[in-house]
Design an enzyme around this catalytic site. Structure first.
Site, short mmCIF file in Angstrom:
data_model
loop_
_atom_site.label_atom_id
_atom_site.label_comp_id
_atom_site.label_asym_id
_atom_site.label_seq_id
_atom_site.Cartn_x
_atom_site.Cartn_y
_atom_site.Cartn_z
CE LYS A 1 8.03 -13.35 -13.56
NZ LYS A 1 8.12 -13.47 -14.81
CG ASN B 1 -0.31 0.05 2.98
OD1 ASN B 1 0.76 0.55 2.90
ND2 ASN B 1 -0.48 -1.19 3.12
CG PHE C 1 -2.24 6.20 13.78
CD1 PHE C 1 -1.57 5.54 14.93
CD2 PHE C 1 -2.10 6.64 12.66
CE1 PHE C 1 -0.91 6.64 15.27
CE2 PHE C 1 -1.23 8.28 13.09
CZ PHE C 1 -0.72 8.18 14.75
N1 CTP Z 1 -3.71 -2.84 11.81
C1 CTP Z 1 -3.14 -4.43 12.62
N2 CTP Z 1 -3.50 -4.68 12.00
C2 CTP Z 1 -3.34 -5.16 11.24
C3 CTP Z 1 -4.72 -4.56 10.17
C4 CTP Z 1 -4.28 -3.36 10.94
O1 CTP Z 1 -2.30 -3.85 13.80
N3 CTP Z 1 -3.92 -6.74 10.00
C5 CTP Z 1 -3.70 -1.08 12.92
C6 CTP Z 1 -3.70 0.09 12.08
O2 CTP Z 1 -2.09 -0.29 12.50
C7 CTP Z 1 -3.83 0.88 12.20
C8 CTP Z 1 -5.56 -0.26 12.88
O3 CTP Z 1 -5.36 -1.35 12.98
O4 CTP Z 1 -3.76 1.08 13.60
C9 CTP Z 1 -6.86 0.19 11.59
O5 CTP Z 1 -6.27 -0.01 10.57
P1 CTP Z 1 -7.36 0.47 9.39
O6 CTP Z 1 -7.04 -0.71 8.28
O7 CTP Z 1 -7.22 1.36 9.11
O8 CTP Z 1 -8.46 -0.66 9.89
P2 CTP Z 1 -9.19 -2.05 9.35
O9 CTP Z 1 -8.97 -3.02 10.79
O10 CTP Z 1 -8.52 -2.32 8.41
O11 CTP Z 1 -10.23 -2.00 8.85
P3 CTP Z 1 -11.21 -1.44 7.52
O12 CTP Z 1 -10.74 -2.47 7.01
O13 CTP Z 1 -12.53 -1.63 7.95
O14 CTP Z 1 -10.93 -0.21 7.48
#
Ligand code: CTP
Length: 398
Positions: A286, A208, A324
């Site tokens: 691959k 990402n 976050f």
């Molecule tokens: N996070 C984490 N482990 C994951 C996914 C997310 O620790 N597998 C943590 C991120 O570091 C961040 C928070 O969760 O602090 C929110 O991540 P976000 O991607 O915004 O939320 P999601 O859980 O992915 O929810 P959604 O997909 O509904 O936005």
């Protein structure tokens, strides 16, 4: 400021050794006492006389010097400092450290010390990228050695790339972070940062756009307030801050492992943009076009949620867990629901819609969601967000 701090400065034998002389000056300007140790190779680049003149201290050079052993033994020398700094840390010195050698004064001091050690690597780009070097670096970081740099740029040998020693003022900043006295002194804080890379096959991965800038700024701010920071980072595009313990990972699963093995901690801040999904089974070879014109079907499975796992730990949960939330619509509602769902104490919510330029950019506009409600901060630099958040964290940890 470094008033009253004692630094044992080990100077390795590389062209960057000349910068160590300026480093001595800069550290002393800030009130530190610097005791230099020159390796034999370092003496080819700088003289003991200049190191001693600039530091106004005796310069240590030889493991078997009887006078030194009489005045101050190598064990005592290694313990009398508040911080041991190695600048430049050459490939050879780092290999010795990783291997636990103790065959000259510098390596013996590094083995004998009970103080934290900060290294400023400096070497040719090919040497820096050599697998042996990267193995040694990973070992040293795993041992809790703090690093600063190297920077990327033109090298004395005419090549270009990473390997240049950090500038003296960057090293000073890392020293200050490592020695900071502040409201977070004595607190251990784990920070995750950057993206994760989830392999599809040996050459492709899912990633990402996270640069790691916000997590890096936060780790720097927390260290600057005296915290001992373990910085668990995915493959970010900004370099990690100096003066913190860096643990590099690629995947979400590795990040979870690194975070749990870094515990216990007083607080854990999850600024990483973790991939929600990984390949159900990453391919060992691959993936080739099969000639049919049909694209391959990639099957995914959910990654562990690191934030939720740590928030919901039955025992050993950090006192403060901060997540976050990167959202693109109804930011506060989504983030408030996320806080409840994951079980963390705070959520720092931000709008990462492309038009905000926040993801991968230098600024952030966040809303801090706690049990008392939502507090929206004005748009500011990621450093300012980090400093303000670090202050809130310090207040919460009391
Ligand atoms: N996070 C984490 N482990 C994951 C996914 C997310 O620790 N597998 C943590 C991120 O570091 C961040 C928070 O969760 O602090 C929110 O991540 P976000 O991607 O915004 O939320 P999601 O859980 O992915 O929810 P959604 O997909 O509904 O936005």
């Amino acid at each position: 400021m470094l008033a009253g701090k004692r630094i044992l400065l080990i100077v390795g034998g590389g062209i960057a050794a000349f910068k160590a002389l300026d480093l001595i000056r800069r550290l002393r300007e800030r009130g530190a006492t610097v005791t230099p140790v020159l390796t034999r190779a370092a003496e080819e680049f700088v003289t003991p006389l200049s190191a001693s003149a600039l530091s106004a201290q005796k310069v240590y050079r030889d493991l078997f010097s009887l006078t030194d052993e009489h005045e101050m033994g190598h064990i005592e020398l290694s313990r009398a400092a508040d911080l041991v700094v190695v600048a430049p840390a050459t490939a050879d010195l780092m290999a010795k450290m990783a291997g636990g050698h103790a065959n000259d004064l510098a390596s013996t001091l590094l083995m004998a010390t009970d103080k934290r050690v900060l290294i400023a690597p400096a070497m040719n780009v090919r040497m820096w990228e050599h697998p042996a070097m990267q193995r040694n670096l990973a070992t040293l970081q795993g041992d809790g050695i703090l690093t600063v740099g190297p920077n990327e740029g033109d090298m004395a040998c005419g090549e270009y790339g990473p390997g240049r020693m950090s500038e003296p003022l960057e090293i000073v900043a890392a020293v200050e972070a490592a020695l900071a006295d502040g409201p977070l002194k004595g607190k251990h804080i784990v920070v995750t940062s950057g993206p994760t890379h989830e392999p599809i096959d040996p050459v492709r991965y899912i990633a990402n756009r996270s640069s790691g800038a916000q997590g890096t700024a936060l780790a720097r701010a927390l260290a600057g307030m005296g915290a001992q920071v373990t910085f668990v980072t995915g493959p970010a595009s900004v370099p990690p801050p100096g003066g913190v313990k860096v643990v590099k990972v690629e995947t979400a699963q590795q990040m979870l492992e690194a975070v749990t093995s870094a515990l216990p901690a007083d607080a854990a801040i999850f600024a990483a943009a973790v991939a929600d999904w990984r390949m159900a089974s990453a391919q060992g070879e691959k993936i080739k076009k099969d000639g049919s014109g049909r694209p391959p079907v990639l099957e995914f499975t959910e990654n562990p949620d690191i934030l939720a796992t740590v928030s919901q730990m039955p025992s050993g949960r950090p006192k403060l867990v901060v997540g976050f939330a990167a959202e693109t619509e109804t930011v506060i509602d989504h983030a408030t629901a996320k806080r409840a769902r994951k079980g963390c104490d705070w959520i720092v919510a931000n709008d990462v819609s492309p038009e905000t330029g926040i993801m991968g950019g230098t600024e952030n506009a966040v809303t801090l969601i706690t049990d008392t409600g939502a507090d929206s901060w004005p748009r500011m630099s990621k450093e300012q967000v980090a400093n303000r958040l670090a202050n809130e964290i310090a207040a919460a940890l009391g």
